[in-house]
Each structure stands twice: as structure tokens, then as C-alpha cells.
Design a protein around this motif. Structure first.
Motif, PDB file in Angstrom:
ATOM      1  N   ALA A 182       0.810  -1.067   0.016  1.00 12.04           N
ATOM      2  CA  ALA A 182      -0.109   0.075  -0.144  1.00 12.04           C
ATOM      3  C   ALA A 182       0.961   1.369  -0.007  1.00 12.04           C
ATOM      4  N   TRP A 183       1.771   1.312   0.844  1.00  6.78           N
ATOM      5  CA  TRP A 183       2.938   2.426   0.858  1.00  6.78           C
ATOM      6  C   TRP A 183       3.493   2.515  -0.767  1.00  6.78           C
ATOM      7  N   ARG A 184       4.011   1.339  -1.033  1.00  8.10           N
ATOM      8  CA  ARG A 184       4.470   1.842  -2.407  1.00  8.10           C
ATOM      9  C   ARG A 184       3.919   2.273  -3.514  1.00  8.10           C
ATOM     10  N   GLN A 185       2.516   1.503  -3.309  1.00 10.15           N
ATOM     11  CA  GLN A 185       1.589   2.199  -4.629  1.00 10.15           C
ATOM     12  C   GLN A 185       1.236   3.530  -4.285  1.00 10.15           C
ATOM     13  N   GLN A 186       1.137   4.308  -2.967  1.00  4.54           N
ATOM     14  CA  GLN A 186       0.543   5.435  -2.695  1.00  4.54           C
ATOM     15  C   GLN A 186       1.769   6.347  -3.056  1.00  4.54           C
ATOM     16  N   ALA A 187       2.931   6.107  -2.703  1.00  3.98           N
ATOM     17  CA  ALA A 187       4.240   6.625  -2.887  1.00  3.98           C
ATOM     18  C   ALA A 187       4.508   6.920  -4.514  1.00  3.98           C
ATOM     19  N   GLN A 188       4.274   5.726  -5.194  1.00  4.39           N
ATOM     20  CA  GLN A 188       4.454   6.056  -6.737  1.00  4.39           C
ATOM     21  C   GLN A 188       3.577   6.921  -7.056  1.00  4.39           C
ATOM     22  N   GLY A 189       2.000   6.868  -6.621  1.00  5.02           N
ATOM     23  CA  GLY A 189       0.900   7.647  -7.084  1.00  5.02           C
ATOM     24  C   GLY A 189       1.290   8.986  -6.746  1.00  5.02           C
ATOM     25  N   ALA A 190       1.860   9.354  -5.770  1.00  5.69           N
ATOM     26  CA  ALA A 190       1.968  10.633  -5.348  1.00  5.69           C
ATOM     27  C   ALA A 190       3.248  11.489  -6.097  1.00  5.69           C
ATOM     28  N   GLY A 191       4.053  10.567  -6.818  1.00  2.00           N
ATOM     29  CA  GLY A 191       5.182  11.288  -7.214  1.00  2.00           C
ATOM     30  C   GLY A 191       6.483  10.979  -6.484  1.00  2.00           C
ATOM     31  N   VAL A 192       6.332  10.461  -5.111  1.00  2.00           N
ATOM     32  CA  VAL A 192       7.447  10.328  -4.050  1.00  2.00           C
ATOM     33  C   VAL A 192       8.501   9.587  -4.704  1.00  2.00           C
ATOM     34  N   MET A 193       8.156   8.643  -5.446  1.00  2.00           N
ATOM     35  CA  MET A 193       9.000   7.551  -5.827  1.00  2.00           C
ATOM     36  C   MET A 193       8.920   7.132  -7.349  1.00  2.00           C
ATOM     37  N   ALA A 194       9.965   6.715  -7.990  1.00  2.00           N
ATOM     38  CA  ALA A 194       9.758   6.255  -9.426  1.00  2.00           C
ATOM     39  C   ALA A 194       9.367   5.013  -9.241  1.00  2.00           C
ATOM     40  N   PRO A 195       8.892   4.155 -10.089  1.00  2.00           N
ATOM     41  CA  PRO A 195       8.365   2.782 -10.297  1.00  2.00           C
ATOM     42  C   PRO A 195       9.239   1.921  -9.560  1.00  2.00           C
ATOM     43  N   VAL A 196       8.969   1.059  -8.631  1.00  2.00           N
ATOM     44  CA  VAL A 196      10.139  -0.077  -8.218  1.00  2.00           C
ATOM     45  C   VAL A 196       9.263  -1.263  -8.046  1.00  2.00           C
ATOM     46  N   ALA A 197       9.830  -2.259  -8.411  1.00  2.00           N
ATOM     47  CA  ALA A 197       8.905  -3.853  -8.291  1.00  2.00           C
ATOM     48  C   ALA A 197       8.859  -4.039  -6.912  1.00  2.00           C
ATOM     49  N   PRO A 198       7.671  -4.601  -6.625  1.00  2.00           N
ATOM     50  CA  PRO A 198       7.539  -5.124  -5.415  1.00  2.00           C
ATOM     51  C   PRO A 198       8.619  -5.771  -4.516  1.00  2.00           C
ATOM     52  N   GLU A 199       9.048  -6.558  -5.211  1.00  2.00           N
ATOM     53  CA  GLU A 199      10.269  -7.607  -4.690  1.00  2.00           C
ATOM     54  C   GLU A 199      11.462  -6.474  -4.182  1.00  2.00           C
ATOM     55  N   ALA A 200      11.724  -5.795  -5.185  1.00  2.00           N
ATOM     56  CA  ALA A 200      12.894  -4.647  -4.703  1.00  2.00           C
ATOM     57  C   ALA A 200      12.559  -3.732  -3.872  1.00  2.00           C
ATOM     58  N   PHE A 201      11.498  -3.385  -3.566  1.00  2.00           N
ATOM     59  CA  PHE A 201      10.923  -2.383  -2.529  1.00  2.00           C
ATOM     60  C   PHE A 201      10.980  -3.105  -1.032  1.00  2.00           C
TER      61      PHE A 201
END
Length: 337
Positions: free
Chosen positions: A237-256
Motif C-alpha cells: 500500500a505504501w509503495r503504490q501510494q508513494a508512486q501515485g504521489a510522485g514520491v518515488m519512481a516505479p520500483v518492483a514490489p520485490e525490490a521495494f
């Protein structure tokens, strides 16, 4: 301390027309620093929180500046009513005594954790002008607390063979993450449930730091390790929200997830050392009771991670038995005393 408390009482009284009778103050808490907190009850029925932060030990400028900036950007932090940086006194909004931690075992847990995740992402998106950089040197100095205070001072143990390499691996992995605005103590004791909203406190240590640090603080702090299914859901959930907010570039779930786990290991090893230092140097032995929680967080972060197999073998077969025995000895000594 009595003179300082009297000064705080008279300072607070001067702002509320109470000079003739300095008010009694209710102790709220102290923390791992030199700061202390008190509740001031007013005749109107309202109350305020007074922060006592001795300026020779604590720099409250950051607290004031960050409170004002974050509030302007929509982060729910306490309102500041009176500030005296020369004396180290601050009067602020009273957010009550209900921490997020007290609500995590009830039926609202999922809703509250999602609110906390949303708040964490919002903080990560804040401007970072003039924030200190939480860099590799700083991360390494924190890791040094583990061999110095936990192994040497508390357990009288030598670091494991290869510790320098482990230290370098963790520092390199965590410092390589994208840097964002980081609260740095974003855990369930620093999130207050007040007027049906999560409110953020203890933010004066904010830095420009590793992307996953606040998420790690939220998920792996002074609580038992959450079930893997919960952690996986909240991390995603954090990864998806952060990507949606432009906080981070797309990162695969495993890498994150690997970022989260290695950050957790760095922070938890630091905490093991830091809590031993609080107990031994600052006479705050209550922090020793929390050490087993962070042992589990180290395990959760490093078990199965490539490059850490030998360290984890030492951790489980040498370090943990020594720590358990020392904690039993400490508890027995306390009971006998």
C-alpha cells in the motif's frame, strides 16, 4: 531540576494571567532525550502541553520551524501557542493521551494503519529545504552503537568476524535509496489519535533520508512483529501510494521489500545499541525490556537475505543466547534489589 520546573510554571502562568499562583503541572512523559512534557490545566477547562527542552542539551529551533512548515502543508501536528527558545519552553496544543499503539489491537487497526501510511507518504512528499542529510556517514555512526554499547558495554562480547563488511553492506544499501523527507521516529507512540484523526508529534529530528525509513519505523518498532500477510499488504500500500504521489519512481514490489528489510536491519541494530546506551549511560533501564522486540526485527530484516547468512548464524547462535542470559541476570538483580 526543581528550579527549572519552577521557571516553567511561572513562564506558563505569565501567559494565562496566573502570576500570583503558579499552576501545578501534571507530568506527561519524558523521552529518550533531555526533553520533558507536562500538562497545564486551565480554569477554562482546556489544557495545554508544555515542553521543557533545556537549550544546552536540545535545539528546539527545528521543532518550531518544522511544526509551522508541516502544518502549512497540511500535516496534522500540534499548534504552538507560546515559544521561548532562549529558555527552551514551548506551550502547545494538548492532543490527549491516546497513541496509535493503544488502538492497534481493536477492529479499527486496518483503517488506522492506512491513515498512518497516508500520513507517512504525505510527509515524504514535503519540501526538504534545509533539512540535514541522513547520509552514509550518519547511518554508519548509528550502526556503531551496536558493537560499542550492546556487545562491548552490555554483553562484554567482541563483534562477529566480518562485522565491518556487514556494516558496509547495510550502509551502502540504505544510503543508496532515494532521499525524501523523513520524520525519523514515525512509530505508533508518536502518532496520537485525537478528534478522530491521527496527529504527528516528536518530529524535530526530521531529515532528508532513505525512502523506506518511516515505513520501517511504523511497521517494526516497539511492537511484536506483525504477521507477514499484514506487513506485505501495508508495504505494498505504501509503495503504490508513494508512486501515485510522485514520491518515488516505479520500483518492483520485490525490490521495494528488500529496501524495507535492509533498512529495518540497520535501524534495529542501531536501536539495540542505542537502548543499551540509554540504560547504561543515561540510567534508563526500562529500555532494556524492549531489546527482544528489535531482535525479532533484525531477524525479519536479514533472514534469507543474500550476503548475510554467516552474520545471521552468529546472531542466532551466539548473540541471542548471550542477550537472553544477560536480560535474565538483569531482571533477577532488579528483583533482589
Amino acid at each position: 531540576m526543581t528550579a527549572r520546573l519552577d521557571a516553567l510554571r511561572h513562564w506558563a502562568a505569565s501567559h494565562h494571567g496566573l502570576e500570583s499562583t503558579a499552576p501545578e503541572l501534571e507530568i506527561v512523559t519524558d523521552d529518550a532525550s533531555f526533553r520533558r512534557y507536562f500538562r497545564l490545566h486551565l480554569d477554562s477547562g482546556h489544557s495545554r502541553i508544555l515542553m521543557d527542552a533545556p537549550p544546552e542539551h536540545e535545539n528546539s529551533h527545528a521543532f518550531v520551524e518544522i511544526a509551522r512548515q508541516w502544518r502549512d502543508h497540511g500535516i496534522a501536528v500540534p499548534e504552538l501557542y507560546h515559544v521561548d527558545l532562549d529558555q527552551g519552553f514551548i506551550e502547545m496544543e494538548d492532543l490527549g493521551d491516546e497513541m496509535l499503539r493503544q488502538h492497534l489491537q481493536n477492529g479499527q487497526r486496518e483503517m488506522l494503519m492506512m491513515q498512518a501510511i497516508k500520513t507517512s507518504v504525505a510527509i515524504a512528499a514535503l519540501p526538504t529545504d534545509e533539512l540535514p542529510i541522513y547520509d552514509a556517514h550518519w547511518l554508519g555512526e548509528e550502526l556503531d552503537l551496536f558493537p560499542e554499547w550492546c556487545l562491548k558495554q552490555w554483553l562484554d562480547m567482541a563483534p562477529p568476524q566480518g562485522w565491518t563488511q556487514i556494516r558496509e553492506q547495510l550502509v551502502a544499501a540504505v544510503s543508496a535509496q532515494p532521499r525524501v523527507c523523513v520524520h525519523r521516529d514515525f512509530h505508533a507512540q508518536n502518532l496520537m489519535w485525537h478528534e478522530d484523526q491521527l496527529r504527528v508529534i516528536d518530529f524535530q529530528g526530521a531529515v532528508l533520508g532513505p525512502l523506506t525509513f518511516d515505513l520501517v519505523c511504523l511497521l517494526r518498532d516497539r511492537n511484536n512483529a506483525w504477521p507477514e500477510s499484514d506487513q506485505k499488504r501495508w508495504i505494498e500500500a505504501w509503495r503504490q501510494q508513494a508512486q501515485g504521489a510522485g514520491v518515488m519512481a516505479p520500483v518492483a514490489p520485490e525490490a521495494f521489500r528488500r529496501m524495507v528489510d535492509l533498512t529495518s536491519a540497520q535501524r534495529s541494530l542501531k536501536v539495540l545499541g542505542g537502548f543499551c546506551r540509554l540504560a547504561l549511560r543515561d540510567n534508563k533501564p526500562r529500555y532494556l525490556t524492549l531489546l527482544p522486540l528489535f531482535v525479532e526485527h533484525v531477524r525479519q530484516g536479514l533472514t534469507g537475505q543474500p550476503g548475510f547468512e554467516t552474520f545471521m548464524q552468529w546472531f542466532d547462535t551466539c548473540f541471542v543466547p548471550a542477550l537472553d542470559a544477560r536480560l535474565i541476570q538483569h531482571r533477577t538483580g532488579c528483583h533482589e534489589a
